[in-house]
Scaffold this active site. Structure first.
Site, PDB file in Angstrom:
ATOM      1  N   THR A  49       0.865  -0.846  -0.132  1.00 21.17           N
ATOM      2  CA  THR A  49      -0.111  -0.201  -0.054  1.00 21.17           C
ATOM      3  C   THR A  49       1.304   0.684  -0.063  1.00 21.17           C
ATOM      4  OG1 THR A  49       0.073   0.153   2.517  1.00 21.17           O
ATOM      5  CG2 THR A  49      -1.610  -1.201   1.789  1.00 21.17           C
ATOM      6  N   CYS A  50       0.494   2.413  -0.374  1.00 28.51           N
ATOM      7  CA  CYS A  50       1.057   3.840   0.225  1.00 28.51           C
ATOM      8  C   CYS A  50       1.773   4.092   1.180  1.00 28.51           C
ATOM      9  CB  CYS A  50       0.080   4.630  -0.314  1.00 28.51           C
ATOM     10  SG  CYS A  50      -0.969   5.684   0.893  1.00 28.51           S
ATOM     11  N   ARG A  52       2.314   0.794   3.106  1.00 35.05           N
ATOM     12  CA  ARG A  52       3.680  -0.030   3.399  1.00 35.05           C
ATOM     13  C   ARG A  52       3.829  -1.224   2.680  1.00 35.05           C
ATOM     14  NH1 ARG A  52       2.162  -1.933   8.501  1.00 35.05           N
ATOM     15  NH2 ARG A  52       0.374  -0.105   9.168  1.00 35.05           N
ATOM     16  N   SER A 105      -1.692   1.520  12.035  1.00 35.56           N
ATOM     17  CA  SER A 105      -1.828   2.295  10.230  1.00 35.56           C
ATOM     18  C   SER A 105      -1.528   4.308  11.512  1.00 35.56           C
ATOM     19  CB  SER A 105      -3.630   2.126  10.363  1.00 35.56           C
ATOM     20  OG  SER A 105      -3.829   1.333   9.795  1.00 35.56           O
ATOM     21  N   GLU A 110      -8.684   3.104  11.212  1.00 31.55           N
ATOM     22  CA  GLU A 110      -8.358   3.106  10.238  1.00 31.55           C
ATOM     23  C   GLU A 110      -9.579   1.948   9.203  1.00 31.55           C
ATOM     24  OE1 GLU A 110      -7.429   2.707   6.840  1.00 31.55           O
ATOM     25  OE2 GLU A 110      -5.293   2.031   7.640  1.00 31.55           O
ATOM     26  N   GLY A 185     -16.954  22.013  -3.383  1.00 29.82           N
ATOM     27  CA  GLY A 185     -15.732  21.677  -3.530  1.00 29.82           C
ATOM     28  C   GLY A 185     -15.492  20.142  -4.612  1.00 29.82           C
ATOM     29  N   ALA A 186     -14.395  19.826  -4.493  1.00 31.11           N
ATOM     30  CA  ALA A 186     -14.088  18.609  -5.477  1.00 31.11           C
ATOM     31  C   ALA A 186     -13.329  17.669  -5.298  1.00 31.11           C
ATOM     32  CB  ALA A 186     -14.825  18.448  -7.106  1.00 31.11           C
ATOM     33  N   GLU A 188      -9.819  15.836  -2.649  1.00 30.01           N
ATOM     34  CA  GLU A 188     -10.167  14.696  -1.596  1.00 30.01           C
ATOM     35  C   GLU A 188     -10.864  13.902  -0.511  1.00 30.01           C
ATOM     36  OE1 GLU A 188      -6.370  13.330  -0.950  1.00 30.01           O
ATOM     37  OE2 GLU A 188      -5.031  13.480  -2.992  1.00 30.01           O
TER      38      GLU A 188
END
Length: 416
Positions: A49-50, A52, A105, A110, A185-186, A188
């Site tokens: 993952t980003c 780990r 995490s 999470e 807004g759009a 993250e």
């Protein structure tokens, strides 16, 4: 050799190194097959993952797994080794359980990591790098992660701004499924808000953004309606909930605009959550009777309280992971005993079959039956007690009282 876990994560390595050891989704299938070929069992799972990269192997030496990782990514041992962590046996199982439950995490507790671990497991099964032991380990891990979420409050309290904003809306409205939501807004953060809202049953969402194409792209995923910022006054009167997060240097929703919308709503209450810095909603909106305005600072205080609550829950979760990892290793040890018992029985049966065959042949040749049976009994006895006798003799000569006592107990010599 045993179960082995090695990895690098956000605590031990920089983003630069984490990027270098990450596995691209289109290459992870072949990578797992390559890693599995380095193990005696052919079992390997890679989680990438980003935050780990972790490698789990069965019947492998940690040093071999590390060497494979370095060779695969063409990295030097000096660059990788200081940032690595390694676990074996029960500690490897416990680590996987902690990771899957969100205890390791960046954001404590999470839930997304569990889905990522499950995806990695599915890919490993597709690659054919999972057999009985690791299949059981990962299935147990998923059950443990669920148990931790059910029996502790690890995931109950909001610890992200997006989640906190939606949690606040849930506290104010008895059901979100009947509410109309305006998202401003759009980016993250708003996208994450939309995902949480959808998960909580919201069906009517409008997304307002300066760039309509970006809003439309987001709306396709969530079944929402896209509008421009200039259209907000037309849609605001219909909104029960307004959540805003843009990069605008000036407020987008002023007191006058909200006041006019409230009049059209016949003073039905409106929840406004401003999670932008600088603010998207004028502070004076809070002075309006039917407007309930919360800022990122209000959410932050909630998040800090909730983090303390999660840390308490994490202590309970750690105990569950410890206990479940121990139970899994008990299962592993039981398999080892089954194999030993099977091997011992097979060996004994082979001795018996050999001696019986000799005895039958002698009887067929006219041998004295009493003498043949006595010889069979003596030889069978000598064969079966040979290994225990050698072990007892060796323990006595070495003065190993502990082994001697264990042998006597196993052979039933200390029974009254």
């Amino acid at each position: 050799m045993s179960l082995v876990a090695i990895g690098i994560n956000h605590k031990t390595a920089t983003v630069d190194l984490r990027e270098k050891v990450a596995f691209a989704p289109d290459r992870i299938h072949d990578a797992m097959k390559s890693l599995a070929s380095c193990t005696q069992s052919g079992e390997a799972v890679i989680i990438s993952t980003c935050n780990r990269t972790e490698l789990y192997c069965n019947n492998s030496e940690a040093a071999d797994v590390v060497a494979w990782l370095e060779d695969y990514h063409q990295l030097s041992h000096e660059d990788v080794e200081p940032c690595l962590y390694q676990y074996k046996g029960q500690e490897a199982v416990k680590h996987l359980m902690r990771v899957s439950a969100g205890l390791d995490s960046l954001i404590l507790g999470e839930p997304q990591i569990l889905g990522q671990v499950k995806q990695s497991f599915v890919k490993a099964k597709e690659a054919g790098t999972v057999a009985a032991t690791m299949d059981r380990m990962f299935q147990n891990t998923f059950s443990v992660a669920k148990k931790i979420r059910t029996e502790t409050e690890i995931g109950a309290a909001a610890v992200s701004v997006a989640f906190a904003a939606v949690s606040m809306a849930k506290h104010i409205f008895s059901s979100l499924s009947t509410t109309q939501v305006l998202l401003v807004g759009a980016g993250e953060t708003i996208e994450l808000v939309a995902r949480h809202l959808k998960d909580n049953g919201v069906k009517a969402m409008v997304v307002a953004n300066r760039t309509i194409s970006r809003a439309e792209a987001m709306c396709d995923e969530f079944g929402a309606t896209a509008i421009t910022l200039e259209q907000i006054p037309d849609f605001l009167p219909k909104a029960d909930i307004v959540i805003s997060s843009t990069a605008s240097p000036l407020p987008i929703l002023g007191k006058g605009m909200v006041e006019k919308a409230l009049k059209q709503r016949r003073h039905q209450p409106m929840l406004l959550v401003d999670i932008a810095v600088p603010r998207d909603i004028e502070a004076e909106v809070a002075d309006l009777d039917d407007a309930f305005l919360y800022t990122v600072d209000d959410l932050q205080s909630i998040i800090e309280q909730n983090m303390a609550s999660r840390r308490e829950a994490a202590e309970q979760a750690e105990l569950i992971a410890e206990d479940q990892a121990y139970q899994f290793m008990e299962w592993i040890r039981s398999l080892e005993s089954v194999d030993s018992i099977r091997e011992y029985r097979t060996q004994s049966m082979a001795i018996k079959d050999e001696l019986v065959e000799r005895a039958v042949n002698k009887l067929a040749q006219g041998g004295n039956s009493e003498q043949v049976l006595l010889e069979l009994a003596n030889k069978l006895t000598n064969k079966l007690i040979h290994a225990p006798t050698q072990a007892l003799t060796a323990a006595s000569r070495q003065g190993d009282l502990n082994s001697l006592g264990q042998l006597r107990a196993v052979l039933g010599l200390d029974k009254d």
